[in-house]
Design an enzyme around this catalytic site. Structure first.
Site, PDB file in Angstrom:
ATOM      1  N   CYS A 123       0.801  -1.231   0.000  1.00 19.18           N
ATOM      2  CA  CYS A 123       0.000   0.000   0.000  1.00 19.18           C
ATOM      3  C   CYS A 123       0.837   1.287   0.000  1.00 19.18           C
ATOM      4  O   CYS A 123       0.366   2.325  -0.491  1.00 19.18           O
ATOM      5  CB  CYS A 123      -0.944  -0.016   1.199  1.00 19.18           C
ATOM      6  SG  CYS A 123      -0.183  -0.617   2.710  1.00 19.18           S
ATOM      7  N   HIS A 147      -1.750   6.758   3.522  1.00 18.01           N
ATOM      8  CA  HIS A 147      -0.301   6.681   3.753  1.00 18.01           C
ATOM      9  C   HIS A 147       0.363   7.888   3.088  1.00 18.01           C
ATOM     10  O   HIS A 147       0.180   8.130   1.884  1.00 18.01           O
ATOM     11  CB  HIS A 147       0.285   5.412   3.132  1.00 18.01           C
ATOM     12  CG  HIS A 147      -0.074   4.145   3.846  1.00 18.01           C
ATOM     13  ND1 HIS A 147      -0.761   4.100   5.048  1.00 18.01           N
ATOM     14  CD2 HIS A 147       0.196   2.845   3.514  1.00 18.01           C
ATOM     15  CE1 HIS A 147      -0.905   2.827   5.416  1.00 18.01           C
ATOM     16  NE2 HIS A 147      -0.337   2.058   4.504  1.00 18.01           N
TER      17      HIS A 147
HETATM   18  P1  NAP Z   1      -7.282  -8.295   8.185  1.00 19.31           P
HETATM   19  O1  NAP Z   1      -8.214  -7.187   8.491  1.00 19.31           O
HETATM   20  O2  NAP Z   1      -6.499  -8.908   9.288  1.00 19.31           O
HETATM   21  O3  NAP Z   1      -8.108  -9.457   7.414  1.00 19.31           O
HETATM   22  C1  NAP Z   1      -7.527 -10.722   7.168  1.00 19.31           C
HETATM   23  C2  NAP Z   1      -8.491 -11.646   6.454  1.00 19.31           C
HETATM   24  O4  NAP Z   1      -7.851 -12.926   6.300  1.00 19.31           O
HETATM   25  C3  NAP Z   1      -9.809 -11.900   7.213  1.00 19.31           C
HETATM   26  O5  NAP Z   1     -10.863 -12.058   6.299  1.00 19.31           O
HETATM   27  C4  NAP Z   1      -9.534 -13.224   7.927  1.00 19.31           C
HETATM   28  O6  NAP Z   1     -10.707 -13.979   8.172  1.00 19.31           O
HETATM   29  C5  NAP Z   1      -8.697 -13.927   6.890  1.00 19.31           C
HETATM   30  N1  NAP Z   1      -7.878 -14.973   7.534  1.00 19.31           N
HETATM   31  C6  NAP Z   1      -6.988 -14.828   8.548  1.00 19.31           C
HETATM   32  N2  NAP Z   1      -6.490 -16.020   8.895  1.00 19.31           N
HETATM   33  C7  NAP Z   1      -7.072 -16.954   8.088  1.00 19.31           C
HETATM   34  C8  NAP Z   1      -6.973 -18.376   7.953  1.00 19.31           C
HETATM   35  N3  NAP Z   1      -6.165 -19.102   8.747  1.00 19.31           N
HETATM   36  N4  NAP Z   1      -7.731 -18.978   7.007  1.00 19.31           N
HETATM   37  C9  NAP Z   1      -8.561 -18.267   6.208  1.00 19.31           C
HETATM   38  N5  NAP Z   1      -8.704 -16.913   6.287  1.00 19.31           N
HETATM   39  C10 NAP Z   1      -7.955 -16.272   7.211  1.00 19.31           C
HETATM   40  O7  NAP Z   1      -6.176  -7.851   7.107  1.00 19.31           O
HETATM   41  P2  NAP Z   1      -6.290  -6.741   5.936  1.00 19.31           P
HETATM   42  O8  NAP Z   1      -5.718  -5.460   6.384  1.00 19.31           O
HETATM   43  O9  NAP Z   1      -7.663  -6.793   5.360  1.00 19.31           O
HETATM   44  O10 NAP Z   1      -5.246  -7.317   4.888  1.00 19.31           O
HETATM   45  C11 NAP Z   1      -5.557  -8.407   4.032  1.00 19.31           C
HETATM   46  C12 NAP Z   1      -4.376  -8.668   3.098  1.00 19.31           C
HETATM   47  O11 NAP Z   1      -4.156  -7.519   2.284  1.00 19.31           O
HETATM   48  C13 NAP Z   1      -3.060  -8.938   3.846  1.00 19.31           C
HETATM   49  O12 NAP Z   1      -2.322  -9.892   3.130  1.00 19.31           O
HETATM   50  C14 NAP Z   1      -2.398  -7.579   3.843  1.00 19.31           C
HETATM   51  O13 NAP Z   1      -1.000  -7.658   3.950  1.00 19.31           O
HETATM   52  C15 NAP Z   1      -2.823  -7.032   2.486  1.00 19.31           C
HETATM   53  N6  NAP Z   1      -2.873  -5.570   2.378  1.00 19.31           N
HETATM   54  C16 NAP Z   1      -3.482  -4.803   3.329  1.00 19.31           C
HETATM   55  C17 NAP Z   1      -3.524  -3.418   3.175  1.00 19.31           C
HETATM   56  C18 NAP Z   1      -4.163  -2.482   4.181  1.00 19.31           C
HETATM   57  O14 NAP Z   1      -4.019  -1.254   4.013  1.00 19.31           O
HETATM   58  N7  NAP Z   1      -4.860  -2.965   5.190  1.00 19.31           N
HETATM   59  C19 NAP Z   1      -2.947  -2.845   2.055  1.00 19.31           C
HETATM   60  C20 NAP Z   1      -2.350  -3.656   1.086  1.00 19.31           C
HETATM   61  C21 NAP Z   1      -2.328  -5.022   1.262  1.00 19.31           C
HETATM   62  P3  NAP Z   1     -11.448 -13.966   9.638  1.00 19.31           P
HETATM   63  O15 NAP Z   1     -12.112 -12.615   9.766  1.00 19.31           O
HETATM   64  O16 NAP Z   1     -12.426 -15.072   9.541  1.00 19.31           O
HETATM   65  O17 NAP Z   1     -10.375 -14.166  10.669  1.00 19.31           O
END
Ligand code: NAP
Length: 370
Positions: free
Chosen positions: A151, A244
């Site tokens: 990001c 950011h």
């Molecule tokens: P998050 O809020 O922690 O969400 C994580 C997701 O993954 C949830 O839907 C969770 O499901 C699922 N998950 C976690 N453990 C799992 C497992 N063992 N099996 C299946 N599903 C699982 O994270 P996020 O910020 O949305 O980020 C998601 C991805 O995008 C990450 O790889 C992150 O690095 C990337 N990303 C994030 C951003 C940002 O600004 N936030 C920017 C760029 C990229 P449950 O709710 O059921 O636990």
């Protein structure tokens, strides 16, 4: 065109919920399937916590969340917002089963066979998907993996792409990154409030330093040759909800005037704008003239969060040029980035075919929504 059925892996997280929001009434895509962890699987989506200020779209709320191993039920096009602890293996499993996975996760970004894509920066890198499909064979030829960058990287790369004609040679960047970048529930409040945390784990600085070079590299029809400049990054977490900020010093071998740099940023445009992709911002970089802009609170959500903002372009006594840039991390840095990638894939005829089912609102011509 008939809508393409899409699914969301990691639909319950910060990025997953943004996918649900951005895909509501999308002219080409229709959400028909959601997956998350065992904690959420089996529940209706509207039984789980919805953390966005806009209402949860009712048709999606009625869907039941699937577990990650329900691969056979998944539609042909998937957006992945999975935690990186599971994204690597899961995305390979779906791609092997002929699904096209458009991912936010870091796991496959630097794989030499996986396009790391920003449609405004390197649309030609999509050619790598054909190389990937041939290399894997089997059902993978109908699917594959395409990624978007980190990001903060996306902000840096958009600026450098706009200045590519001036031949960047060295780049120093310090980021001030929002709390939503850490997912939910993210950084503990007692660490975050009234504070600056001078370190972000998970290789954040390395991602900016390496992904940027792949993004601005050359595709020769078989592989990517990294761009020939160097990037040095320091990343910090600040108590800002979304957006950011990247403070950049840049050396440009062509030594343009400051006015030329401003004009190049202001006039930057690319394939998504030429194609008027539904999520493409009309101007990918918005130049701010005021000395107090861009600011996350005032600017990050402009244009539905899709443009990158730039301001304070001025001489740097060390590298020649410096500026402040900003991007909405969860939209332009995550869900919006992947959605634009999928739109480019569809526009180039590289995504799975439409389902053949048609809803009345799908007759709407594709126009920019941002
Ligand atoms: P998050 O809020 O922690 O969400 C994580 C997701 O993954 C949830 O839907 C969770 O499901 C699922 N998950 C976690 N453990 C799992 C497992 N063992 N099996 C299946 N599903 C699982 O994270 P996020 O910020 O949305 O980020 C998601 C991805 O995008 C990450 O790889 C992150 O690095 C990337 N990303 C994030 C951003 C940002 O600004 N936030 C920017 C760029 C990229 P449950 O709710 O059921 O636990």
């Amino acid at each position: 065109m008939n809508p393409i059925d899409v699914g969301i892996l990691g639909a319950t997280g910060v990025v997953g919920q943004q996918f649900v929001r951005l895909l509501e009434n999308h002219p080409w895509f229709r959400v028909t399937w959601l997956a998350a962890s065992e904690r959420s699987a089996g529940k209706r989506y509207d039984e789980l916590a919805w953390r966005l200020p806009s209402p949860l779209p009712a048709p999606v709320g009625a869907l039941r969340v699937a577990p990650l191993d329900a691969i056979g039920d998944a539609p042909p096009l998937l957006f992945s917002a999975l935690d990186s602890s599971v994204a690597g293996e899961a995305e390979v499993a779906f791609a092997s089963a002929g699904r096209l996975v458009v991912s936010n996760a870091r796991n496959h970004r630097m794989d030499p066979l996986v396009p790391l894509l920003i449609p405004e920066v390197n649309p030609d890198h999509l050619g790598l998907l054909d190389v990937q499909r041939r290399a894997h064979g089997g059902d993978w030829v109908n699917g594959g993996i395409v990624t978007n960058p980190n990001c903060a990287t996306i902000v840096v790369a958009m600026v450098l792409a706009a200045l590519r004609q001036f031949r960047p040679s060295r780049v120093m960047v310090t980021t001030l990154q929002a709390l939503s970048g850490a997912g939910y529930p993210g950084v503990p409040s007692l660490d975050a409030v009234g504070n600056v945390i001078p370190y972000i784990g998970g290789g954040e600085e390395e991602k900016i330093e390496t992904e940027t070079l792949k993004l601005l590299g050359d595709f020769d029809g078989g592989s990517i040759r990294n761009a020939p400049f160097v990037v040095s990054a320091t990343t910090t977490r600040v108590p800002v909800p979304d957006g950011h900020t990247a403070i950049m010093s840049i050396e440009l071998a062509a030594k343009p005037s400051i006015d030329d740099v401003v004009a190049a940023l202001d006039g930057f445009t690319s394939e998504p704008q030429a194609r008027a992709l539904p999520t493409a911002p009309p101007k990918p970089v918005i130049m701010h003239r005021g000395q107090d802009r861009p600011q996350p609170r005032l600017d990050a959500a402009i244009g539905n969060g899709m443009p990158v903002h730039c301001g304070r372009v001025r001489p740097c006594s060390i590298l020649g040029y410096k500026l402040v840039a900003l991007g909405h991390n969860v939209v332009r840095g995550a869900a919006g980035a992947a959605l634009l990638n999928a739109e480019l894939l569809a526009a180039r005829g590289m995504s799975p075919a439409s389902s053949g089912r048609r809803r009345t609102e799908d007759a709407t011509p594709s126009v920019s929504r941002t």
